[in-house]
Design an enzyme around this catalytic site. Structure first.
Site: not given
Ligand code: GTP
Ligand code: MG
Length: 138
Positions: A9, A57, A85, A91, A102, A126
């Site tokens: 990212k 968000f 993962r 996250t 992370r 994807e």
């Molecule tokens: P990804 O691999 O990026 O999909 O992350 P994830 O699967 O661990 O998390 P999820 O799919 O729930 O959320 C997707 C993305 O949204 C996250 O990786 C963050 O970049 C963003 N995100 C999630 N929760 C928040 C939040 O509370 N605030 C903000 N600003 N971004 C968020």
């Molecule tokens: Mg995700």
């Protein structure tokens, strides 16, 4: 062999962490079988994160993902989806385990350095959004 889709990212590319992230990926036994640096368009980001469209968000997430270049990748290996993962970590970096990408590099729950597919099915969707078959060399 299983494949997963990865994004390094903007918070990570901006800080020149592409190589550091790739070292963790390769160190875990995942092979980078496709990789390119792109500037995501708003359309691409909104499609990619479509499942989060109703979340508070969403706007911030699309702004962030289109703010600066990202590196999109296809990773291959045994159990690649779950393995990636695991090495990505939670996250929210505050909850991420020691040694994860992370934990080491993420700045916040939003600017969390990497994306990884959450299922084999989503990985295929994807990958197809960003790569054509001849760009993936296993
Ligand atoms: P990804 O691999 O990026 O999909 O992350 P994830 O699967 O661990 O998390 P999820 O799919 O729930 O959320 C997707 C993305 O949204 C996250 O990786 C963050 O970049 C963003 N995100 C999630 N929760 C928040 C939040 O509370 N605030 C903000 N600003 N971004 C968020
Ligand atoms: Mg995700």
């Amino acid at each position: 062999l299983e494949r997963t889709f990865s994004i390094i990212k903007p918070d990570a590319t901006r800080r020149n962490l592409t190589g550091a992230v790739n070292a963790v990926i390769e160190g875990a036994g995942l092979r980078i079988v496709a990789q390119k640096r792109i500037k995501m368009t708003r359309d691409q980001a909104e499609t990619f994160y479509g499942v989060h469209r109703e979340r508070p968000f969403f706007g911030e997430l699309v702004e962030f993902m289109t703010s600066e270049p990202v590196v999109v990748q296809v990773l291959e290996g045994e159990g690649a989806v779950a393995k990636y993962r695991e090495i990505m970590g939670a996250t929210n970096p505050a909850n991420a385990a020691e040694g994860t990408i992370r934990k080491q590099f993420a700045l916040s729950v939003g600017e969390n350095s990497v994306h990884g597919s959450d299922s084999v099915e989503n990985a295929a969707i994807e990958v197809a959004q960003f790569f054509s078959g001849n760009e993936i060399v296993g």
